[in-house]
Scaffold this active site. Sequence first.
Site, PDB file in Angstrom:
ATOM      1  N   CYS A 118       0.827  -1.206   0.000  1.00  0.00           N
ATOM      2  CA  CYS A 118       0.000   0.000   0.000  1.00  0.00           C
ATOM      3  C   CYS A 118       0.866   1.262   0.000  1.00  0.00           C
ATOM      4  O   CYS A 118       1.522   1.540  -0.993  1.00  0.00           O
ATOM      5  CB  CYS A 118      -0.990  -0.043   1.173  1.00  0.00           C
ATOM      6  SG  CYS A 118      -2.285   1.175   0.981  1.00  0.00           S
ATOM      7  N   HIS A 127      -3.676  -5.197   0.488  1.00  0.00           N
ATOM      8  CA  HIS A 127      -3.131  -5.624   1.783  1.00  0.00           C
ATOM      9  C   HIS A 127      -3.125  -7.156   1.900  1.00  0.00           C
ATOM     10  O   HIS A 127      -4.128  -7.742   2.297  1.00  0.00           O
ATOM     11  CB  HIS A 127      -3.971  -5.037   2.923  1.00  0.00           C
ATOM     12  CG  HIS A 127      -3.749  -3.581   3.107  1.00  0.00           C
ATOM     13  ND1 HIS A 127      -2.795  -3.074   3.957  1.00  0.00           N
ATOM     14  CD2 HIS A 127      -4.330  -2.515   2.536  1.00  0.00           C
ATOM     15  CE1 HIS A 127      -2.807  -1.759   3.906  1.00  0.00           C
ATOM     16  NE2 HIS A 127      -3.734  -1.388   3.049  1.00  0.00           N
ATOM     17  N   GLU A 163      -1.844  -8.954   4.086  1.00  0.00           N
ATOM     18  CA  GLU A 163      -1.834  -9.425   5.477  1.00  0.00           C
ATOM     19  C   GLU A 163      -3.229  -9.627   6.057  1.00  0.00           C
ATOM     20  O   GLU A 163      -3.375 -10.290   7.069  1.00  0.00           O
ATOM     21  CB  GLU A 163      -1.030  -8.449   6.363  1.00  0.00           C
ATOM     22  CG  GLU A 163      -1.651  -7.072   6.590  1.00  0.00           C
ATOM     23  CD  GLU A 163      -1.403  -6.069   5.458  1.00  0.00           C
ATOM     24  OE1 GLU A 163      -1.060  -6.506   4.356  1.00  0.00           O
ATOM     25  OE2 GLU A 163      -1.570  -4.863   5.672  1.00  0.00           O
TER      26      GLU A 163
END
Length: 517
Positions: A82, A170, A172
């Site tokens: 990001c 993202h 994660e």
Amino acid sequence: MSLMQQKIIILDFGSQTTQLIGRRVRETNTFCEILPYNKFPKDDPDVIGVILSGSPYSVYDQKAFKVELSQFMGRYPVLGICYGAQFMAYMGGGKVEPAGSREYGRAHLRQFEKENPLFMGFEPDSQVWMSHGDTITKLPRRCRKIASTDDVEFAAYASEEVPMWAVQFHPEVFHSTQGFQLLKNFVVDICGSRQEWSPASFVETTVQELKEQLGNDKVILGLSGGVDSSVCAVLLNRAIGKNLTCIFVDHGMLRKDEFRKVMEAYQGLGLNVIGVDASAKFFSDLAGVTEPEQKRKIIGRDFVEVFNAEAKKITDAKWLAQGTIYPDRIESLSITGMVIKSHHNVGGLPKEMQLQLCEPLKWLFKDEVRRVGHQLEMPERLIKRHPFPGPGLSVRILGDITPEKVRMLQEADDIFIEGLHQWKDADGVELYDKVWQAGAVLLSAVKSVGVMGDERTYEHPVALRAVTSVDAMTADWAHLPYEFLARVSNDIINKVKGVNRVCYDISSKPPSTIEWE
Ligand code: XMP
């Protein structure tokens, strides 16, 4: 843990999900450190790769966090996430512009380079999670597009030559369905992790290190019944056996039978534990006190007094051990500047004792502490325990505290918690394991009317609180099954004398907090 091991450095630019990146990397059995964006370690021979996190800022913000990329680019594989991706684009001659509207939520990788090592194993149209206000409109020098979504042309770009990879989404977060695969591809295939970080290796090396560090010294540890201090104790016990003395203080506001049960569990684990029943002192000092912060202060002060009095008896102790874990120590960035979380398990021991601090869990995330607990063959109930506040039930009794109110709350809480253990889904998973934390709250400052048999009652309500969370910073109320709530409510009203009404707390944090006081 021996630091002579491979590690990934995660540079934190202030994103809320930076810790999550760390946890995912650890799940690949690779050690990682989360450091503030401007604290890249100079000469660390163990570094094998670098990840740049997201950020609340735009690269154009005056206050945007900036870092000198040449410290690591070209030396290690780099993955920008990001803001990390935008920052590398911006610094490398690319262009970042405000997106037409903030792009937030689900997207799908409509095109991606199937042979790129970052996307190995990716399904077509893989779902990813976007959360950004700016978008990359021109790639930096030497880079090419490796993925796009319907709305974001440069959803990912790379240059093997540098080497660097960057993703606008993202990986994660849970909603990026193959995000873990992507991080694993980066950490293992691109950076070359040998995947040696595991609970077993942690136990083995930590026990060895503790033996070397502590030798024949005596160590004191304050136990709370919680996971962190318990795992810490068992680990130390493996390393130094009877040279470890644990102190477990009962302030009288623990859960029903908790002091006895936890003492038995500790003794079953072979720990050398001194149990101190100081409840009379705490009740007497708390009598008539209603203000929540005042209650906390009194309990904190009394706790230190009782703990210190016991600790002083161990005259030749050299070390104080604490169950501090990694999230307690991570220097986190806030938009207002650098904030360093402080952590106090035991508030200030007497200076004359001159104890050194020993924190064997200081590199672990909470879920890793639990995995280490399994590795140490600790009882399941001790490992899975929900967090419980230091001041115990005192912050769940609204108003002043008396032994009778504590008894009422202990009974109601016990019915709720045991109910959560017993209610299982089709796979045998307890409802208890699906919530972060749960407990009952006695609204002892309130009375309401009820009817039992032919008699009118005028008694206290109990509120039940159960939340889902990942770190207690934010939380949502747990959507427990109605049938479960009905059964628990019925049981509490029928069995707990003094309670004639049960409510379920449906507030999220923020704006509410998990505890009522
Ligand atoms: P709140 O109520 O702030 O709670 O949403 C967040 C987490 O912290 C725990 N908590 C405490 N723990 N001493 C503690 O050791 C305290 O005074 C205290 N107050 C809240 C709470 O149980 C939740 O896990």
